[in-house]
Design a protein around this motif. Structure first.
Motif, mmCIF file in Angstrom:
data_model
loop_
_atom_site.group_PDB
_atom_site.id
_atom_site.type_symbol
_atom_site.label_atom_id
_atom_site.label_comp_id
_atom_site.label_asym_id
_atom_site.label_seq_id
_atom_site.Cartn_x
_atom_site.Cartn_y
_atom_site.Cartn_z
ATOM 1 N N ASP A 145 0.831 -1.207 0.000
ATOM 2 C CA ASP A 145 0.000 0.000 0.000
ATOM 3 C C ASP A 145 0.866 1.258 0.000
ATOM 4 O O ASP A 145 0.591 2.221 -0.725
ATOM 5 C CB ASP A 145 -0.921 0.020 1.223
ATOM 6 N N LEU A 146 1.915 1.243 0.816
ATOM 7 C CA LEU A 146 2.817 2.394 0.871
ATOM 8 C C LEU A 146 3.507 2.624 -0.466
ATOM 9 O O LEU A 146 3.675 3.770 -0.905
ATOM 10 C CB LEU A 146 3.869 2.188 1.966
ATOM 11 N N THR A 147 3.897 1.536 -1.125
ATOM 12 C CA THR A 147 4.552 1.656 -2.423
ATOM 13 C C THR A 147 3.624 2.281 -3.452
ATOM 14 O O THR A 147 4.028 3.171 -4.217
ATOM 15 C CB THR A 147 5.021 0.270 -2.914
ATOM 16 N N LYS A 148 2.369 1.834 -3.476
ATOM 17 C CA LYS A 148 1.397 2.402 -4.415
ATOM 18 C C LYS A 148 1.148 3.879 -4.127
ATOM 19 O O LYS A 148 1.101 4.703 -5.046
ATOM 20 C CB LYS A 148 0.080 1.621 -4.328
ATOM 21 N N HIS A 244 2.814 20.250 0.274
ATOM 22 C CA HIS A 244 2.106 19.195 1.009
ATOM 23 C C HIS A 244 2.463 17.811 0.464
ATOM 24 O O HIS A 244 2.673 16.865 1.236
ATOM 25 C CB HIS A 244 0.593 19.419 0.924
ATOM 26 N N GLN A 245 2.526 17.700 -0.863
ATOM 27 C CA GLN A 245 2.848 16.414 -1.474
ATOM 28 C C GLN A 245 4.266 15.969 -1.118
ATOM 29 O O GLN A 245 4.521 14.777 -0.889
ATOM 30 C CB GLN A 245 2.717 16.504 -3.009
ATOM 31 N N HIS A 251 7.113 11.399 4.393
ATOM 32 C CA HIS A 251 6.532 10.555 5.442
ATOM 33 C C HIS A 251 6.352 9.125 4.935
ATOM 34 O O HIS A 251 6.628 8.155 5.653
ATOM 35 C CB HIS A 251 5.188 11.124 5.885
ATOM 36 N N ASN A 252 5.910 8.998 3.686
ATOM 37 C CA ASN A 252 5.727 7.681 3.075
ATOM 38 C C ASN A 252 7.048 6.916 3.007
ATOM 39 O O ASN A 252 7.115 5.738 3.351
ATOM 40 C CB ASN A 252 5.140 7.852 1.666
ATOM 41 N N ALA A 255 8.051 5.732 6.455
ATOM 42 C CA ALA A 255 7.226 4.592 6.877
ATOM 43 C C ALA A 255 7.680 3.313 6.183
ATOM 44 O O ALA A 255 7.751 2.250 6.807
ATOM 45 C CB ALA A 255 5.761 4.873 6.569
ATOM 46 N N GLN A 256 8.008 3.406 4.895
ATOM 47 C CA GLN A 256 8.493 2.237 4.168
ATOM 48 C C GLN A 256 9.789 1.699 4.766
ATOM 49 O O GLN A 256 9.981 0.496 4.884
ATOM 50 C CB GLN A 256 8.713 2.588 2.692
ATOM 51 N N THR A 257 10.679 2.617 5.131
ATOM 52 C CA THR A 257 11.944 2.208 5.750
ATOM 53 C C THR A 257 11.690 1.449 7.046
ATOM 54 O O THR A 257 12.305 0.401 7.305
ATOM 55 C CB THR A 257 12.829 3.440 6.029
#
Length: 403
Positions: A145-148, A244-245, A251-252, A255-257
């Protein structure tokens, strides 16, 4: 395949739902013993199981063993009942054999129970989940989900930059995986903001996050800025969105790390870690996917494993007019992707067996993708034997077999 199917007395089909399920229970003669809706509630599920247990040995079959079906499966397993899973595609095909076109929970539950009673070969076993594998499944799904989300956000950033300043996008866009560029966009999201900041401030910011690359990036950034003097309408609004992006993508990535660190720890702690990673092209991510998609499943042969992964060739033939073997479009797509990518990686690894086999298939006239699929199919045989015998990869033996 369900073991000792002949000894089952009651077949419970459960069409699972988010808040409510529908269960239908049939005895061996096909008589209905239960046909009710019940809530997503442990106590109610246990009550149903207790009532039906009076009729003999139970088989509990669901159409969705994870997410909304996780609680019913867990309750049934905890009650000592054998649990099966009817794949969605098989269920839809079986549904076509039943009269009527209605799509109701009660009808679906009846179809599941009937399939469990009369077509045991369509079922898959659901066994007690290994805690490590259950955690890996959850984390791998979250990582997907994070990758997408990360890919979508990255594409939006590049799209906005292309809209307001194409030259700047060509410099920043290719480095969006680096936290330095995301920090830069979050603080100076427009060409005007970058010019106002000046080289000194941009240099200071980038040096903090990219101590080596900043010397190359700063001149490239300001050279790109000078290539456009006009301000495209909507630039300020785009700047707000970009800031913002950029923070969202940062942050994404963080989180993946974190998730990948947890996945690595779980894979390394698993008993099959050394065995799986001994195979060329199989690293932590692929090993995690093999564990989540293969653990707890019983494969009778290498061909069964290959078919489950969608790697077994499918023959299309109609008389003498149409012939040929084609790759399957079915199977477990997650496992297929993992095995395909690991086969591709193994071609350039230190193990020559994969390269020999790949070159052999290319010499037979197959294109690159077909040759990699053929290699992935062959590696299913090796993986099956490794898992069956508990042995690590034998490079010397595989090289001889591939020649």
């Amino acid at each position: 395949m369900i073991k000792d199917h002949d000894s089952i007395d009651v077949f419970i089909g459960v069409d699972v739902g988010k808040s409510d399920h529908h269960a239908v229970a049939l005895n061996r003669a096909g008589k209905k013993l239960w046909d009710k809706s019940l809530p997503q509630d442990e106590a109610k599920l246990k009550t149903m199981i207790k009532v039906l247990s009076k009729h003999g040995r139970l088989l509990f079959v669901v159409d969705q063993p994870a997410t909304i079906g996780a609680l019913p499966v867990a309750v049934a397993l905890a009650s000592g009942i054998e649990v099966g899973y009817l794949p969605g595609l098989a269920m839809r095909r079986i549904a076509d054999l039943h009269p009527g076109e209605a799509k109701t929970d009660a009808r679906d539950a009846l179809i599941i129970a009937s399939a469990a009673r009369t077509m045991p070969h369509t079922l898959r076993n659901v066994e007690t989940a290994d805690e490590q594998v259950a955690e890996l499944t959850m984390l791998c799904g979250f990582n997907d989900d994070l990758t997408k989300e990360g890919t979508a956000t990255s594409n939006r950033i590049r799209g906005l930059l292309t809209h307001i300043h194409p030259a700047l996008e060509r410099v920043i866009g290719k480095h969006l995986d680096h936290p330095a560029m995301l920090e830069l966009l979050a603080k100076y999201p427009t060409p005007t903001a970058l010019r106002r900041a000046g080289k000194a401030r941009v240099e200071t910011l980038l040096r903090k996050h990219a101590p080596r690359a900043f010397k190359r990036w700063v001149p490239e950034l300001f050279e790109a800025l000078d290539q456009q003097s006009v301000i495209v309408p909507g630039t300020e609004a785009a700047g707000t969105a970009l800031a913002h992006q950029a923070r969202s993508l940062a942050h994404n990535r963080a989180a993946q790390t974190d998730v990948l660190t947890l996945i690595q720890a779980l894979v390394e702690a698993h008993p099959l870690h050394e065995l799986l990673t001994s195979m060329p092209g199989v690293a932590i991510k692929t090993a995690a996917r093999i564990l989540t998609e293969v653990s707890g499943k019983d494969f009778a042969s290498p061909g069964h494993l290959a078919s489950y992964a969608g790697l077994a060739p499918v023959t299309w033939r109609s008389g003498t007019s149409i012939r040929g073997d084609h790759s399957s479009k079915k199977g477990n797509k997650v496992l297929k992707s993992a095995l395909f990518l690991s086969a591709f990686a193994s071609i350039s690894s230190k193990d020559p067996a994969s390269r020999i086999y790949y070159d052999k298939k290319r010499a037979q006239g197959k294109n690159h993708t077909q040759a990699v699929i053929a290699l992935a199919r062959r590696r299913c045989n090796v993986l099956f034997a490794m898992l069956r015998d508990g042995t690590i990869y034998d490079a010397a033996g595989q090289e001889l077999a591939a020649a």
